[in-house]
Design a protein around this motif. Structure first.
Motif, PDB file in Angstrom:
ATOM      1  N   VAL A 132     -19.208   1.086  76.592  1.00 47.93           N
ATOM      2  CA  VAL A 132     -20.408   0.031  77.059  1.00 47.93           C
ATOM      3  C   VAL A 132     -20.162  -0.221  78.573  1.00 47.93           C
ATOM      4  O   VAL A 132     -20.740  -1.391  78.949  1.00 47.93           O
ATOM      5  CB  VAL A 132     -20.107  -1.036  76.143  1.00 47.93           C
ATOM      6  N   GLN A 133     -19.354   0.367  79.394  1.00 45.15           N
ATOM      7  CA  GLN A 133     -19.092   0.106  80.801  1.00 45.15           C
ATOM      8  C   GLN A 133     -20.223  -0.074  81.630  1.00 45.15           C
ATOM      9  O   GLN A 133     -20.385  -1.008  82.399  1.00 45.15           O
ATOM     10  CB  GLN A 133     -18.009   0.913  81.444  1.00 45.15           C
ATOM     11  N   ASP A 134     -21.418   0.749  81.322  1.00 40.60           N
ATOM     12  CA  ASP A 134     -22.554   0.843  82.464  1.00 40.60           C
ATOM     13  C   ASP A 134     -23.418  -0.535  81.790  1.00 40.60           C
ATOM     14  O   ASP A 134     -24.207  -0.750  82.683  1.00 40.60           O
ATOM     15  CB  ASP A 134     -23.224   2.019  81.702  1.00 40.60           C
ATOM     16  N   LYS A 135     -22.903  -1.203  80.986  1.00 43.31           N
ATOM     17  CA  LYS A 135     -23.812  -2.582  80.583  1.00 43.31           C
ATOM     18  C   LYS A 135     -22.983  -3.576  81.324  1.00 43.31           C
ATOM     19  O   LYS A 135     -23.563  -4.824  81.312  1.00 43.31           O
ATOM     20  CB  LYS A 135     -23.760  -2.564  79.304  1.00 43.31           C
ATOM     21  N   LEU A 136     -22.009  -3.573  82.042  1.00 38.25           N
ATOM     22  CA  LEU A 136     -20.984  -4.596  82.421  1.00 38.25           C
ATOM     23  C   LEU A 136     -20.968  -4.962  83.905  1.00 38.25           C
ATOM     24  O   LEU A 136     -20.625  -6.005  84.353  1.00 38.25           O
ATOM     25  CB  LEU A 136     -19.725  -4.423  82.018  1.00 38.25           C
TER      26      LEU A 136
ATOM     27  N   TYR B 180     -14.017  -7.583  81.047  1.00 40.09           N
ATOM     28  CA  TYR B 180     -14.302  -7.404  79.633  1.00 40.09           C
ATOM     29  C   TYR B 180     -13.337  -6.444  79.061  1.00 40.09           C
ATOM     30  O   TYR B 180     -12.997  -6.844  77.680  1.00 40.09           O
ATOM     31  CB  TYR B 180     -15.754  -6.564  79.564  1.00 40.09           C
TER      32      TYR B 180
ATOM     33  N   SER C 154     -16.384  -5.150  84.365  1.00 36.23           N
ATOM     34  CA  SER C 154     -15.864  -4.178  83.450  1.00 36.23           C
ATOM     35  C   SER C 154     -14.558  -4.697  83.217  1.00 36.23           C
ATOM     36  O   SER C 154     -13.848  -4.452  81.944  1.00 36.23           O
ATOM     37  CB  SER C 154     -16.050  -2.984  83.849  1.00 36.23           C
TER      38      SER C 154
ATOM     39  N   ARG D 263     -24.307   1.013  72.183  1.00 35.07           N
ATOM     40  CA  ARG D 263     -23.909   0.770  73.173  1.00 35.07           C
ATOM     41  C   ARG D 263     -24.144  -0.737  73.699  1.00 35.07           C
ATOM     42  O   ARG D 263     -24.399  -1.208  74.540  1.00 35.07           O
ATOM     43  CB  ARG D 263     -24.492   1.542  74.558  1.00 35.07           C
ATOM     44  N   SER D 264     -23.310  -1.542  72.628  1.00 30.92           N
ATOM     45  CA  SER D 264     -23.716  -2.960  72.593  1.00 30.92           C
ATOM     46  C   SER D 264     -22.527  -3.526  73.034  1.00 30.92           C
ATOM     47  O   SER D 264     -21.521  -3.470  72.116  1.00 30.92           O
ATOM     48  CB  SER D 264     -24.032  -3.353  71.261  1.00 30.92           C
ATOM     49  N   PRO D 265     -22.264  -4.388  74.100  1.00 27.18           N
ATOM     50  CA  PRO D 265     -20.974  -4.836  74.526  1.00 27.18           C
ATOM     51  C   PRO D 265     -20.610  -5.946  73.457  1.00 27.18           C
ATOM     52  O   PRO D 265     -19.336  -6.201  72.826  1.00 27.18           O
ATOM     53  CB  PRO D 265     -21.400  -5.608  75.672  1.00 27.18           C
ATOM     54  N   TRP D 266     -21.530  -6.755  72.683  1.00 20.90           N
ATOM     55  CA  TRP D 266     -21.138  -7.766  71.751  1.00 20.90           C
ATOM     56  C   TRP D 266     -20.704  -7.070  70.431  1.00 20.90           C
ATOM     57  O   TRP D 266     -19.779  -7.759  70.056  1.00 20.90           O
ATOM     58  CB  TRP D 266     -22.400  -8.592  71.485  1.00 20.90           C
TER      59      TRP D 266
END
Length: 406
Positions: free
Chosen positions: A248-252, A259, A256, A311-314
């Motif tokens: 999920v790094q591309d969403k942060l 997280y 990163s 690809r969900s960080p949550w």
């Protein structure tokens, strides 16, 4: 191994502290050093280290850990618990010194990671046994309190260390040095307390270090209950805080590192929180606690596959909590199973074998990275869930079989 009357008496100046304090401090500090590097992988990649180099540095830890686990228990049977744990703490301190020299070259980090593995091996195989034996020698202690205390000290170190390192690297100065300097300071504080914990292995009980595996490893219950479960102990951690942050790094964005630290702390924190409950689930007449942990493990791996697909960080965060919970259950329940099976003279060496099997699972991130060119991460994680479920079925079929004679 039972405690003996030959144990070194506690110095008068230390009587205000419990006898196990020095041993617990050593295990905690070494655990801190063992996991502080994990959330910093993102930092080293951003600093210009290649993915291959970072993976090699992560693997250097296992290279020191596995032989250390197999040898340290036997060495403690020969020389005693206290000298081996003292040496392990010194190695942990030296490892942080070497890793702090990382800006001078990756070779320093590799050497430090290797020594970190050796030190953590001593904490797992010898430190855990030492704490248990000190608790068993206390007539006021409850049954199995030593097992839970040892697991808690190690898990707290493994959890707080990366949390502190990640925070310092994200927001503090000198991110490649300060996290390790803090650990060096903690190790220096812990060292004077280690000699104040009594030695639990009497001179008459000491034996030459053996190179062969303990006899208990051939017990049917070891092979059918502990063996299918053990690699998932740190396999769950590897998925939770080594694989999920990358997916999920591309969403942060710039968060990163923070997280990755959050996932590590949440996974280990969940493992700490669940351990008292895991003890209550344990039964001497079945593998109920191991089965419970494996069921939670399968659930977490299914969530990991879904989180990787979305690809969900949550959802990745929830996955880390579930897998951390599974870790906490299986590490305690496995130790309790092991200690019911073990012969007294081989408990330290057998604990080393147990953790060596557990750390096989820590190679999962590297294995999945190698296979990611042939299959997607959601598919690979789904396959892991199927494999874990097969292991759960094996444990279920043998849950009440080959129980140790009491």
């Amino acid at each position: 191994m039972t405690a003996t009357a030959e144990s070194t008496p506690l110095p008068q100046a230390a009587t205000a502290r419990p006898a196990w304090f020095g041993a617990a401090a050593a295990v905690f500090v070494v655990g801190w050093g063992g996991n502080q590097f994990t959330p910093l992988l993102v930092m080293y990649k951003e600093a210009g280290y290649s993915t291959f180099t970072v993976d090699a540095l992560l693997g250097a830890y296992v290279v020191g850990l596995v032989p250390g686990l197999l040898l340290s228990g036997g060495l403690s049977n020969r020389y005693g618990r206290r000298p081996v744990m003292l040496a392990g703490t010194v190695l942990s301190l030296l490892a942080s010194v070497l890793i702090a020299l990382g800006p001078e070259g990756a070779g320093w980090i590799a050497a430090g990671r290797f020594l970190t593995g050796v030190a953590v091996a001593a904490a797992m195989a010898v430190g855990s046994t030492w704490i248990k034996e000190l608790a068993d020698a206390d007539p006021r202690g409850a049954a199995d309190v030593g097992t839970r205390r040892a697991a808690l000290c190690l898990t707290l170190g493994l959890g707080i260390g990366p949390g502190a390192a990640g925070v310092l690297a994200q927001w503090g100065p000198w991110p490649m040095v300060l996290p390790f300097a803090v650990h060096i300071g903690l190790a220096l504080l812990a060292l004077p307390f280690i000699p104040r914990s009594p030695e639990t292995l009497g001179l008459e009980s000491r034996k030459p270090a053996l190179s062969r595996l303990p006899v208990t490893t051939r017990h049917p219950r070891f092979r059918r209950i502990i063996l299918p479960m053990a690699p998932w102990i740190f396999g769950s951690c590897g998925v939770a805080y080594a694989i999920m942050p990358q997916l999920v790094q591309d969403k942060l964005g710039s968060w990163s590192l923070a997280y990755s630290t959050l996932l590590t702390v949440c996974a280990i924190g969940a493992g700490v929180g669940i351990q008292p409950i895991a003890k209550r689930v344990d039964r001497t007449t079945s593998a109920r606690a191991v089965l419970t942990g494996m069921a939670v493990m399968c659930t977490g791996l299914v969530l990991a596959a879904v989180a990787a697909d979305l690809r969900s960080p949550w959802l990745a965060l929830l996955t880390a909590v579930v897998l951390g919970t599974a870790y906490g259950i299986v590490v305690v329940s496995g130790l309790l199973e092991l200690q019911r099976l073990a012969r007294p003279e081989e408990i330290a060496q057998l604990t080393g074998v147990y953790y060596a099997l557990a750390y096989i699972g820590f190679l999962l991130p590297s294995l999945l990275a190698a296979l990611s060119g042939f299959a997607s991460y959601p598919m690979l994680l789904g396959c892991l869930a199927v494999i874990a479920f097969a292991g759960t079925l094996t444990v279920a079929r043998n849950s009440r079989s080959h129980l140790p004679v009491t």
